[in-house]
Enzyme design. Sequence first.
Site, short mmCIF file in Angstrom:
data_model
loop_
_atom_site.label_atom_id
_atom_site.label_comp_id
_atom_site.label_asym_id
_atom_site.label_seq_id
_atom_site.Cartn_x
_atom_site.Cartn_y
_atom_site.Cartn_z
N LYS A 68 0.83 -1.20 0.04
CA LYS A 68 0.21 0.02 -0.20
C LYS A 68 0.78 1.24 -0.17
O LYS A 68 0.64 2.16 -0.73
CB LYS A 68 -0.90 -0.05 1.13
CG LYS A 68 -1.95 -0.99 1.13
CD LYS A 68 -2.92 -0.98 2.39
CE LYS A 68 -4.10 -1.96 2.22
NZ LYS A 68 -5.21 -1.91 3.44
N CYS A 86 -0.64 0.81 5.96
CA CYS A 86 -0.77 -0.10 7.33
C CYS A 86 -1.89 -1.11 6.67
O CYS A 86 -2.62 -1.03 5.94
CB CYS A 86 -1.52 0.78 8.55
SG CYS A 86 -0.40 1.82 9.09
N ASP A 87 -2.01 -2.38 7.20
CA ASP A 87 -2.85 -3.20 7.07
C ASP A 87 -2.69 -4.24 8.21
O ASP A 87 -1.78 -4.62 8.93
CB ASP A 87 -2.65 -3.89 5.59
CG ASP A 87 -3.95 -4.77 5.17
OD1 ASP A 87 -4.25 -5.90 5.71
OD2 ASP A 87 -4.54 -4.13 4.38
N SER A 88 -3.93 -4.73 8.51
CA SER A 88 -4.25 -5.50 9.72
C SER A 88 -4.74 -6.92 9.53
O SER A 88 -5.68 -7.09 8.45
CB SER A 88 -5.06 -4.96 10.69
OG SER A 88 -4.39 -3.75 11.06
#
Length: 213
Positions: A68, A86-88
């Site tokens: 991203k 960010c990624d979760s």
Amino acid sequence: MTSQPPHVPHSAGAAPTRRLVLASASPARLGLLRQAGMAPEVIVSGVDEDALSAPTPGELARVLAEAKATAVADRAEAAGALVVGCDSVLELDGQALGKPADAEEATARWKSMRGRSGVLLSGHCVIDTRGGARTSATAATTVHFGEPTDAEIGAYVASGEPLHVAGAFTLDGRSAPFVEGIEGNHGNVLGLSLPLLRELLAELGVPVTDLWV
């Protein structure tokens, strides 16, 4: 040898010395940054999360964050900025759980999570587009789930909320009463760990205070 001038601390109320771009459409991440005194611009990456993979849930969160951030950093409108991606994902039984595909999956997921604990993993990547330097890491927070009834799960899924959040839950929404507690950073469960972000910025030579407005 020429000595470097000392860094002058940035004071609140002054214009930030660096431009910050958030490569995410998440209102929770945007809210966390704003609450911490920053005013990021938002440029959505458009990355196809389903097209990426990694050997472990923690590595997957990091790979997604890097993808991203990179997608946005490569755009002309991000020139000169610090880009944060960010990624979760939720790790449960060794599996990486992102956003459920539909209501049926969200219902099954909640029934499997209740009364148990999972680990919310948020990958973070920061890219300084001035020179291309980058750094990334993953933060982990253990989440202890309560035991909502089938009726409560059904009502929650019907609200539509779990279809839009990693792990099918969030601490700042309707599922908050179904979470007994956490071990680790609260913001990380919402999608962004401010302490980790500070560390990553420091690795790039940027004090977080330089981003205050």
